[in-house]
Design an enzyme around this catalytic site. Sequence first.
Site, mmCIF file in Angstrom:
data_model
loop_
_atom_site.group_PDB
_atom_site.id
_atom_site.type_symbol
_atom_site.label_atom_id
_atom_site.label_comp_id
_atom_site.label_asym_id
_atom_site.label_seq_id
_atom_site.Cartn_x
_atom_site.Cartn_y
_atom_site.Cartn_z
ATOM 1 N N HIS A 1 0.814 -1.216 0.000
ATOM 2 C CA HIS A 1 0.000 0.000 0.000
ATOM 3 C C HIS A 1 0.852 1.272 0.000
ATOM 4 C CE1 HIS A 1 -3.437 -2.571 1.021
ATOM 5 N NE2 HIS A 1 -2.713 -3.075 2.000
HETATM 6 O O1 RIB Z 1 -4.486 0.177 5.273
HETATM 7 C C1 RIB Z 1 -3.134 0.068 4.937
HETATM 8 C C2 RIB Z 1 -2.316 1.039 5.715
HETATM 9 O O2 RIB Z 1 -2.372 0.739 7.096
HETATM 10 C C3 RIB Z 1 -0.817 0.990 5.382
HETATM 11 O O3 RIB Z 1 -0.274 2.252 5.619
HETATM 12 C C4 RIB Z 1 -0.276 0.006 6.349
HETATM 13 O O4 RIB Z 1 1.112 0.228 6.623
HETATM 14 C C5 RIB Z 1 -1.095 0.325 7.567
HETATM 15 O O5 RIB Z 1 -0.464 1.411 8.237
#
Ligand code: RIB
Length: 317
Positions: A238
């Site tokens: 992500h």
């Molecule tokens: O939903 C994904 C996010 O939440 C990313 O930033 C992951 O590292 C968690 O922090």
Amino acid sequence: MEKPLILHMDPGVDDALALVLALNSPEFNILGVIASYGNVPRETSLRNIFRILNYLGVDDVKVYKGSYRPIMGHVDYAFDIHGEDGLGNISLPYKGGVASGMAIDFLLESSREYGDLTIVSTAPLTDIALAILADSEFVDRVSRLISMGGAFGLTPYGYGNMGAASEFNVYSDPHAASIVYSSGLDVYSVGLDVTRDPSAVYTEEEVRKIGRGGGAIGKLFPNMVSSILRIEGAVAIHDAVPVAYLVDENILRFKDVYVSVELCGSESYGATIVDRREWLPGDLRQGSRVWVADWIDGGRFKEIMWERVLGPSVGRR
Ligand code: RIB
Ligand code: CA
């Protein structure tokens, strides 16, 4: 001309890979990295940022302490996904490093010193919200905030990962997200809508192949993401998406929408709600105007990741 950049992170496996991408991108002048609570406690985030810098042999990047908890509510650490050490339990050595100061001072001072400051946040937005509340002119001085967070329903993948509706970073501090979205800051939100797109997600076979043919980080990759793969069946990195967007802005498309954040729902706490009544003028729609990504070129994203993070060209300095 290098872009002045502040990274706000809670490493976390995907944050760590996003940090490697930023460090290996000559387009950026990284002013500093802020360690926030989120996936792991703030102190673990801080140690993991130093672990990554040490592992890559980088000793000229400043690291700052961010918040240790949200404005309201409690923290649900994501040890199941990121491991107890926050990096997939790969036990990278920690040589130690001392934070250069507190995040809020660093954010405010940097915004005064640099006229075209970009902030990338891949963590809960607590520190960004605190800077906004501390100085009414902060939002006018910052060029833009690119935030990994939210699940906006703009694609089939834009649903929650903290329950049915909420995304982790917003869920962790929805009050902060609401303050940031409504502040007048130029916010570009990179949500699960695009980071979960199948074209951008790694299959188990791809993970294995990277582990065999990758470089200094690529060979760690299968172990780093083993829990993510076991739980989710595939690996979405992500947090690397907003950084990759700054490398090549063609990989994402953004739509301006009106977003509000659920602050008290028993079933939808932390949900990011888009007002899709597009026949209404903006001032009659619910929420604040935010740019939200609704398309990704996952193939190009993976190219950037291979060239600058996972592939054999990435070594230790
Ligand atoms: O939903 C994904 C996010 O939440 C990313 O930033 C992951 O590292 C968690 O922090
Ligand atoms: Ca993160």
